[in-house]
Scaffold this motif. Structure first.
Motif: not given
Length: 330
Positions: A129, A133, A140, A164, A169
């Motif tokens: 993640l 980003a 996302g 997230a 995200l």
């Protein structure tokens, strides 16, 4: 999300997968995806559309513009979610995310990406993640509603939603057509199974207090949230009447429902009206499910023809993606 976006209605729910990843992640029970004379198959089952519509970025962009859309948000088809042998899927996930970022970067803002992530290991998910980003054109991730019998009210899936949200995200929740014996005919695994999976996840988020913990989370449920708009009153009654329903949340489900995003794929104007009666007008976004046969064939025209204007669809799509709304006077 870094990078510009074309003006116009944004379809947040479409699919793309590069040809070298059609085999699907390790452990998948479906036999992989493959091309036969230009048509895409899942195992031995034809999917009913040209392979290029799933794999060729230029074809996806051309179809986006043909549909009268400003931009499309593409994510992997749900068969590619790394859920069957997640510990062996890191290479697949990384390859998809890298190729996704490269693919959308060359479309002049016509495509935005949502990547893949494991949902069994919070540390592994955080690493991926964090890379997403920082990727230009990626907003996302897309995730399944249910993993190993659990949804977002507990365990690693809930923690990953927190990561997230922390990284800013967006999260698109897409069902996987989980098999059940009673759904082995009439395509019920999709016609009933997909809405039920999404409904389960909506209930988990609302009754699990996820949005109270993560008020900045941007999470969207496809297919109009499944059966959730119809059941919201029942959930509210249960929340008021039973301690075990109320235990995980501090506010009634209808209040948190207005913080969720939903796409417009209801296939029925009356169902869209019901969704609009319960959801926030700032949280309803255009969806298509391109290029599958269950897609909304006129993704912009359907909501535009039933009371949602193009300005709202664009603004809501940008809001879901974490982008500044456009100037209405442009």
């Amino acid at each position: 999300m870094n990078g510009a976006l074309r003006a116009g209605v944004i379809d947040v729910h479409a699919h793309w997968l590069p040809r070298d990843l059609l085999a699907l992640p390790p452990g998948n029970p479906l036999g992989g995806m493959h091309d036969r004379d230009g048509e895409l198959y899942l195992g031995n089952a034809p999917l009913g559309f040209a392979s290029a519509a799933m794999t060729d970025v230029d074809a996806v962009v051309a179809d986006t513009l043909k549909a009268g859309l400003g931009a499309r948000v593409v994510s992997a088809p749900p068969f590619a979610f790394p859920v069957h042998a997640p510990a062996e899927a890191d290479e697949y996930v990384a390859s998809y995310n890298e190729q996704l970022a490269a693919a959308v970067a060359g479309t002049d803002g016509a495509l935005v990406g949502l990547g893949l992530v494991r949902l069994d290991d919070v540390d592994a998910a955080r690493r991926e993640l964090t890379r997403l980003a920082a990727a230009e054109g990626v907003a996302g991730v897309a995730v399944p509603p249910v993993v190993d019998g659990r949804s977002f009210d507990r365990g690693a899936p809930r923690e990953i939603l927190g990561v997230a949200a922390e990284l800013g995200l967006s999260v698109l929740v897409h069902p996987m057509q989980l098999p059940r014996a009673e759904w082995d005919h009439h395509y019920l695994v999709n016609l009933i199974g997909n809405p039920v999976e999404s409904t389960t996840a909506v209930a988990a988020v609302l009754l699990g207090g996820v949005l109270e913990e993560l008020p900045g989370l941007r999470i969207c449920f496809v297919h109009g949230g499944g059966c959730a708009p119809l059941l919201l009153g029942r959930w509210g009654h249960g929340w008021r009447s039973r301690d075990d329903v109320r235990r995980g949340s501090t506010r009634p489900p209808a209040q948190s429902f207005t913080q969720l995003y939903f796409d417009t794929i209801t296939h029925d104007p009356d169902v869209l009206t019901l969704l609009r009666a319960h959801a926030s007008p700032e949280r309803i976004v255009c969806g298509s499910d391109y290029p599958f046969d269950m897609a909304q064939p006129d993704p912009a025209g359907f909501p535009l023809g039933h009371g949602i204007d193009a300005t709202a669809l664009e603004a809501n799509g940008r809001r879901f993606l974490g982008l500044t709304p456009v100037d209405a006077s442009r």
